[in-house]
Design an enzyme around this catalytic site. Structure first.
Site, mmCIF file in Angstrom:
data_model
loop_
_atom_site.group_PDB
_atom_site.id
_atom_site.type_symbol
_atom_site.label_atom_id
_atom_site.label_comp_id
_atom_site.label_asym_id
_atom_site.label_seq_id
_atom_site.Cartn_x
_atom_site.Cartn_y
_atom_site.Cartn_z
ATOM 1 N N ARG A 185 -30.711 -20.258 -8.169
ATOM 2 C CA ARG A 185 -29.302 -20.315 -7.793
ATOM 3 C C ARG A 185 -29.152 -21.075 -6.477
ATOM 4 N NH1 ARG A 185 -24.092 -20.151 -9.418
ATOM 5 N NH2 ARG A 185 -22.834 -18.435 -8.628
ATOM 6 N N THR A 205 -20.401 -23.938 -17.502
ATOM 7 C CA THR A 205 -21.828 -23.672 -17.395
ATOM 8 C C THR A 205 -22.452 -24.093 -18.715
ATOM 9 O OG1 THR A 205 -21.396 -21.872 -15.869
ATOM 10 C CG2 THR A 205 -23.465 -21.747 -17.045
#
Length: 554
Positions: free
Chosen positions: A91, A364
């Site tokens: 991330r 996403t």
């Protein structure tokens, strides 16, 4: 007739559904056929699922710049043939110059443009660090081999599909405003035109040759920092040099005879799934039928409670104490479930986060891989918004993320996906922003049998939850489980969102019970790419026809 067969008859959207593909050895399911075929080619060459993960990640950066990336980040959950499970967190991070109030105006209100568009919205990218971590731990083929096919694809180019054309037309004006006109997509490009990515090919060549250091401290890093600084960004050379992907212990919990393993914080997915399944076990599952009135009402109430807890308690575990054990304890979940009243909708403002003693984005993409050696990976990766921050760097050839919007710019203020957060997810230098990405693997008898995940921002968790129920509870074939119509509730706003083509037979009854119904402007909630492994080892690969998703294998 089984309940899932009835659902398919009733759901008109399923005219787009494909027959699920069955592969005897290995399979890939992703958002683009080019990426799935490249992953399958690596598997054919003797590579394992982790090798294919690297190749698919890079291929998506080329063929699906809407969400695929090297300028963003993601999560991977994996299971090996021996039942060993793990997860990787690559991330993005907040830069060292980030501050809690960086997106607030002088009057204290949030300037959403600053957190969603341009250089100031960019978090420190993690994708390249992630794939090199995977290769270091599990890779079996040379890294140059894993980069080669994506580099070739970038040079050869990708045919612009109808969906890509629509995506480009929708966001073209903003991208040009942020980045200028020096783009791989041209205003004059039409459906069927071949789009090449030569600058990205050169960048990938340098990384292939020089390793992860090329992106984080080499020529690419210097170009990246310089470009961001010129555009008002705050990422420094030190931010890039200090970035590290992190191996984390996945969050695993039982359901019936299965073990479900998903991503732990800073993903909210694993905790939310554990809560949803934990609360569900307080009800008689055998009486449920997919998408009947009771089913819709029950799942809505479970989701309302899980998202309320998400808002208050979840954040980066390296910065805040996330009470995972308490949030997923059976006694706590039983108490949460006990307040559900089937005669009347719970009002979200009356549902605060639970009493625990001790806080995203549509664009996403997910892919699932199963190899011939018994390894399975589920990976969700993102730029956050469509084309991320809309900031394209022509010299490097890729878009950058706008993940800073996934922080709570102001506690109680919703982000661009309507998700409300607390101080647990406030902006702090070096912190990972909370995510809804939920890559998930299911094991039976200590063997992986299912890998799945989805894009969809705040709808990711509910999409994965409902698809898991379709397979594990209602025994649907994987493609039918994916095709089944979906709905979503996220605590706030207090409304039940349905796909446009969802059967409307129960809407009036729900409204009579106090539920606010909203039919989405977009016809889809989530896009699941999944692989189910049967008792003979065959890989049943499903790809969501809500997008252009496709499978490949052998």
């Amino acid at each position: 007739m089984k309940s899932w067969q009835i659902v398919l008859v009733l759901f008109p959207f399923l005219v787009f559904a494909q027959q699920q593909q069955i592969y005897s050895k290995a399979a890939v399911s992703s958002a683009r056929i080019e990426a799935s075929e490249i992953g399958a080619e690596i598997l054919k060459q003797g590579g394992n699922a982790f090798d294919a993960m690297i190749a698919v990640e890079l291929a998506l950066a080329v063929s699906y710049p809407y969400a695929g990336n090297i300028g963003g980040g993601g999560f991977m959950v994996y299971a090996q043939a021996n039942g060993s499970v793990g997860s990787l967190d690559y991330r993005e991070l907040a830069p060292e110059k980030a501050s809690e109030n960086m997106y607030l105006n002088a009057n204290g209100s949030v300037d959403t443009d600053k957190s969603t568009k341009g250089a100031l919205a960019v978090g420190v990218p993690g994708t390249i660090a992630g794939i090199f971590e995977v290769h270091k731990k599990f890779g079996s083929l040379p890294i140059e081999t894993l980069f080669k096919l994506a580099i070739r694809l970038a040079r050869k180019g990708v045919r612009m599909s109808a969906l890509q054309y629509q995506q480009w037309q929708t966001h073209q004006k903003t991208i040009i405003e942020v980045s200028g006109k020096e783009l791989p997509f041209k205003i004059e490009h039409k459906i069927g035109d071949r789009v090449t990515f030569r600058a990205l090919a050169r960048t990938l060549e340098r990384i292939s040759k020089n390793g992860s250091a090329e992106f984080y401290s080499g020529k690419t890093a210097r170009k990246l920092v310089s470009a961001l600084r010129k555009r008002g960004g705050i990422i420094t050379a030190n931010d890039l040099k200090n970035y590290r992907a992190k191996w984390r212990k996945p969050l695993c919990f039982p359901f019936k005879e299965y073990t479900i393993c998903s991503m732990p914080p800073p993903s909210s997915g694993g905790v939310a799934l554990a809560q949803l399944f934990g609360m569900l076990e307080n009800f008689k599952l055998d009486t449920l039928r997919v998408n009947n009135l009771t089913y819709i009402q029950l799942l809505t109430e479970l989701e309302r409670r899980a998202y309320a807890d998400r808002s208050k308690f979840l954040g980066d575990p390296d910065f805040v104490n996330v009470p995972v054990t308490e949030l997923t304890a059976s006694n706590y979940l039983k108490e949460r479930a006990a307040s559900i009243n089937f005669d009347r909708a719970t009002v979200s403002k009356d549902i605060e986060a639970g009493a625990i003693t001790i806080s995203e984005s549509d664009e996403t993409t997910h892919y699932s891989i199963a190899d011939s050696f018994g390894n399975v990976v589920a990976v969700t990766t993102t730029l956050n918004g469509a084309f991320g921050s809309k900031l394209y760097l022509p010299e490097l050839g890729f878009f950058l993320n706008n993940e800073m919007d996934d922080f709570s710019a102001k506690p109680g203020f919703p982000n661009s996906y309507g998700l409300t957060g607390s101080s647990a997810n406030k902006i702090e230098p070096g912190k990972r922003m909370l995510s809804s990405m939920t890559p998930t693997i299911v094991l039976k008898n200590n063997k992986p049998i299912l890998a799945l995940g989805s894009p969809g921002g705040s709808t990711i968790i509910t999409t994965v939850f409902q698809t898991l129920l379709n397979v594990l509870q209602f025994e649907m074939p994987i493609q039918a489980a994916i095709d089944s119509p979906r709905f979503h509730h996220q605590w706030l706003p207090d409304e039940v969102l349905f796909e446009r083509n969802f059967p409307k037979e129960h809407f009036q009854a729900l409204e009579n019970k106090g539920y606010k119904i909203k039919v989405g402007e977009s016809p889809v909630i989530g896009k699941v790419d999944a692989i189910f492994i049967d008792s003979l080892g065959n890989k049943h690969a499903g790809a969501d026809k809500r997008g252009e998703d496709a499978t490949a294998g052998f």
